[in-house]
Design a protein around this motif. Structure first.
Motif, PDB file in Angstrom:
ATOM      1  N   ALA A 109      59.038  60.761 -20.123  1.00 34.68           N
ATOM      2  CA  ALA A 109      58.237  61.491 -19.136  1.00 34.68           C
ATOM      3  C   ALA A 109      57.863  62.876 -19.655  1.00 34.68           C
ATOM      4  N   GLY A 110      58.832  63.566 -20.274  1.00 33.56           N
ATOM      5  CA  GLY A 110      58.550  64.887 -20.819  1.00 33.56           C
ATOM      6  C   GLY A 110      57.502  64.848 -21.923  1.00 33.56           C
ATOM      7  N   ARG A 111      57.612  63.867 -22.802  1.00 32.42           N
ATOM      8  CA  ARG A 111      56.628  63.735 -23.880  1.00 32.42           C
ATOM      9  C   ARG A 111      55.257  63.355 -23.329  1.00 32.42           C
ATOM     10  N   LEU A 112      55.252  62.558 -22.279  1.00 31.70           N
ATOM     11  CA  LEU A 112      53.994  62.133 -21.675  1.00 31.70           C
ATOM     12  C   LEU A 112      53.294  63.296 -20.987  1.00 31.70           C
ATOM     13  N   ARG A 113      54.060  64.121 -20.288  1.00 28.52           N
ATOM     14  CA  ARG A 113      53.458  65.295 -19.637  1.00 28.52           C
ATOM     15  C   ARG A 113      52.738  66.171 -20.660  1.00 28.52           C
ATOM     16  N   ALA A 114      53.394  66.397 -21.791  1.00 32.16           N
ATOM     17  CA  ALA A 114      52.784  67.224 -22.838  1.00 32.16           C
ATOM     18  C   ALA A 114      51.512  66.573 -23.374  1.00 32.16           C
ATOM     19  N   LYS A 115      51.534  65.264 -23.484  1.00 29.41           N
ATOM     20  CA  LYS A 115      50.384  64.527 -24.014  1.00 29.41           C
ATOM     21  C   LYS A 115      49.204  64.555 -23.054  1.00 29.41           C
ATOM     22  N   LEU A 116      49.486  64.511 -21.745  1.00 23.58           N
ATOM     23  CA  LEU A 116      48.416  64.467 -20.757  1.00 23.58           C
ATOM     24  C   LEU A 116      47.759  65.818 -20.521  1.00 23.58           C
ATOM     25  N   GLY A 117      48.458  66.893 -20.856  1.00 22.95           N
ATOM     26  CA  GLY A 117      47.868  68.217 -20.727  1.00 22.95           C
ATOM     27  C   GLY A 117      47.479  68.555 -19.311  1.00 22.95           C
ATOM     28  N   SER A 118      46.183  68.734 -19.062  1.00 25.86           N
ATOM     29  CA  SER A 118      45.700  69.196 -17.758  1.00 25.86           C
ATOM     30  C   SER A 118      45.306  68.052 -16.824  1.00 25.86           C
ATOM     31  N   HIS A 119      45.617  66.825 -17.194  1.00 25.09           N
ATOM     32  CA  HIS A 119      45.256  65.715 -16.298  1.00 25.09           C
ATOM     33  C   HIS A 119      45.908  65.936 -14.935  1.00 25.09           C
ATOM     34  N   PRO A 120      45.195  65.678 -13.827  1.00 22.23           N
ATOM     35  CA  PRO A 120      45.735  65.949 -12.480  1.00 22.23           C
ATOM     36  C   PRO A 120      47.068  65.264 -12.194  1.00 22.23           C
ATOM     37  N   GLU A 121      47.345  64.165 -12.854  1.00 19.18           N
ATOM     38  CA  GLU A 121      48.593  63.442 -12.582  1.00 19.18           C
ATOM     39  C   GLU A 121      49.752  63.952 -13.421  1.00 19.18           C
ATOM     40  N   ALA A 122      49.489  64.796 -14.415  1.00 19.24           N
ATOM     41  CA  ALA A 122      50.534  65.219 -15.357  1.00 19.24           C
ATOM     42  C   ALA A 122      51.711  65.875 -14.653  1.00 19.24           C
ATOM     43  N   GLY A 123      51.448  66.712 -13.662  1.00 26.94           N
ATOM     44  CA  GLY A 123      52.520  67.421 -12.975  1.00 26.94           C
ATOM     45  C   GLY A 123      53.420  66.516 -12.161  1.00 26.94           C
ATOM     46  N   ARG A 124      52.984  65.300 -11.879  1.00 26.01           N
ATOM     47  CA  ARG A 124      53.788  64.366 -11.091  1.00 26.01           C
ATOM     48  C   ARG A 124      54.630  63.428 -11.965  1.00 26.01           C
ATOM     49  N   ILE A 125      54.442  63.507 -13.266  1.00 21.33           N
ATOM     50  CA  ILE A 125      55.154  62.586 -14.152  1.00 21.33           C
ATOM     51  C   ILE A 125      56.620  62.976 -14.232  1.00 21.33           C
ATOM     52  N   ASN A 126      57.501  62.052 -13.899  1.00 23.92           N
ATOM     53  CA  ASN A 126      58.947  62.242 -14.004  1.00 23.92           C
ATOM     54  C   ASN A 126      59.567  60.893 -14.327  1.00 23.92           C
ATOM     55  N   ALA A 127      60.889  60.841 -14.373  1.00 24.91           N
ATOM     56  CA  ALA A 127      61.574  59.616 -14.788  1.00 24.91           C
ATOM     57  C   ALA A 127      61.322  58.442 -13.856  1.00 24.91           C
ATOM     58  N   PHE A 128      60.863  58.704 -12.635  1.00 26.68           N
ATOM     59  CA  PHE A 128      60.657  57.640 -11.660  1.00 26.68           C
ATOM     60  C   PHE A 128      59.180  57.256 -11.509  1.00 26.68           C
TER      61      PHE A 128
END
Length: 513
Positions: A109-128
């Motif tokens: 999830a942490g690596r994905l958030r960094a990859k998504l950057g400013s995508h609106p869903e990035a801030g909601r990415i977590n382990a669940f």
């Protein structure tokens, strides 16, 4: 007289019932399970186990009430959410489903958030988050990921087995649907090399997925041609069964896990809460990891052998004891936490223990700890919406406990209203089916006709100051213990000499004897 078959796939049981157009339950059967494969941050199960439970529960109803079973006019199944079923192109299960408790994707999830950057869903990415689960699959199980054709929720899988058609609803699939939406850099799904076709066709909850297909195992061989409605996740459905699926209401469902939310007419955002469009009604809140199951844990811990009585009766006995003047504080994070923290590394704690404290004090602390979490979610939702709800509709197993209902009312400062349906998820599924069949013009009309109120608990003004003080201490304790929780969770992943040494001691003692 026609009936509908309503089913509710919960976290610890499967329930099925025949319900008529007046909301009366004519037959019901429940089965414990399914048994999850849980270890540390892993939690999974084969989706076929849910199919087996559906066949067993409905088969029992068919056996016990054959005449009513023959009158089934429609079927609706709700189920647990934040659980992904991974299917290949021919509809077979690629690997066991990841349940709402699985937290192995925290790193992904942490690596994905960094990859998504400013995508609106990035801030909601977590382990669940479902996309984090898919990222974990891509990193850890490349063969499974390569064969992925579609992702379903548990109730969607059962509907697929009944009808042969894959479909879902916009609430259950909200997060993956958001991932399919593109910004300047593309969609979040594309960041993993996935196409939007992994999301099944989206239907409204009252839309028909299709008829029960021919050639199915008993008892569904007798229901070929009966329409199966898409339905929704267990939270949405139970909220309908409580009559709270309308703006200006709050709900609290306490089963295996705890869910609390507020419904409003306009979109709003709050830290840690889920915002979803529930068909023109905006939901703000979401599921935690801890609820009535937390009380079950305490009862089993204090009385592991049991007394022949059920958990509810044993909890009542604990609450009937004498309480110490100095309350205990309990942080209810026995399985990490989803809303509002989305942190799988949080851990539970009792604070303030003294030599004179006993089981009664611990029981009250557990109920109050969960209610403190309810208040956090409620306050955040109300602040974001700019409104105060008039009442909280309360359902699930814990709603049968008057002490807990009163504690929630006192701590949250809102009336708590218990619905008349013992199982609001089943009633909600029946509401979906009857609306889909055209008996009611809308879900709201069906709620008005079928939902009844059983009890109402008003906040006790004499307890307000004491509970405000306890809540303030609860918040301070959360902040103070969160780093310690993370450190302890780290030890569990690398047990080292503590576990090994104790095992060696046991061997040494046995050898000496």
């Amino acid at each position: 007289m026609s009936v509908v078959l309503a089913c509710d796939l919960g976290g610890s049981s499967f329930r099925a019932a025949l319900i008529d157009a007046e909301g009366q339950v004519l037959a019901e059967h429940a089965i414990a399970g399914p048994v999850l494969s849980d270890h540390l941050d892993r939690s999974e199960i084969s989706a076929h186990a849910w199919w087996a439970l559906l066949l067993e529960a409905v088969g029992r109803i068919a056996l016990n009430t054959p005449e009513a079973f023959a009158e089934i006019a429609g079927i609706a199944i709700c189920g647990v959410t934040r659980t992904q079923v991974f299917l290949c192109a021919d509809g077979g299960e690629i690997r066991p489903a990841l349940t709402w408790k699985d937290a192995r994707s925290e790193g992904a999830a942490g690596r994905l958030r960094a990859k998504l950057g400013s995508h609106p869903e990035a801030g909601r990415i977590n382990a669940f988050h479902p996309l984090a689960r898919l990222a974990w699959l891509a990193e850890e199980e490349t063969t499974s990921f390569a064969g992925l054709a579609s992702v379903l929720e548990p109730k969607d899988y059962l509907n697929f087995r009944l009808t042969g058609r894959q479909a879902s609803d916009p609430v259950s699939m909200a997060r993956l649907i958001a991932c399919a939406q593109a910004d300047e850099a593309g969609s979040a799904l594309a960041a993993l090399g996935l196409a939007a076709t992994i999301i099944p066709p989206i239907l409204a909850p009252c839309d028909e997925v299709g008829p029960v297909g021919p050639g199915l195992p008993a008892p569904f061989d007798r229901l070929a041609g009966v329409p199966v409605f898409c339905a929704c996740n267990d939270t949405w459905t139970a909220v309908a069964g409580l009559g709270a699926l309308r703006p200006g209401y709050a709900y609290n469902i306490s089963g295996t896990t705890e869910v609390l939310g507020v419904l409003g007419p306009e979109q709003a955002e709050a830290e840690g809460l889920i915002t979803v469009d529930w068909g023109g009604i905006w939901h703000l809140g979401g599921p935690s990891q801890n609820g009535a199951d937390t009380a079950n844990w305490l009862v089993s811990l204090l009385d592991p052998a049991g007394t022949g009585e059920g958990v509810a009766a044993r909890l009542e006995a604990l609450l009937a004891g004498r309480r110490h003047p100095q309350p205990l504080l309990f942080l209810p994070y026995l399985q990490g936490e989803r809303v509002p923290y989305w942190n799988p590394n949080l851990r539970g704690a009792f604070l303030g223990l003294g030599r004179q404290h006993g089981a009664t004090d611990m029981a009250f602390a557990v109920l109050e700890g969960v209610a403190c979490l309810n208040r956090i979610v409620l306050e955040r939702a109300e602040a974001a919406l700019g409104t105060t709800v008039g009442e909280i509709r309360f359902g699930g197993g814990a709603a049968a406990n008057p002490a807990w209902a009163q504690i929630k009312a006192d701590l949250c400062g809102r009336p708590v209203v218990v619905g008349g349906a013992k199982e609001p998820g089943l009633l909600g599924a029946a509401i979906i089916a009857w609306t889909g069949l055209g008996r009611f013009a809308s879900i709201v009309e069906a709620q008005d006709a079928l939902v009844r109120v059983a009890r109402r608990y008003e906040p006790d003004p004499e307890r307000r100051a004491a509970y405000d003080a306890l809540f303030a201490i609860f918040r301070r304790a959360e902040d103070a213990l969160a780093p310690i929780s993370a450190d302890l969770a780290g030890l569990a992943r690398n047990p080292g000499p503590l576990v090994v040494a104790r095992a060696a001691d046991a061997v040494a003692v046995t050898t000496a004897r």
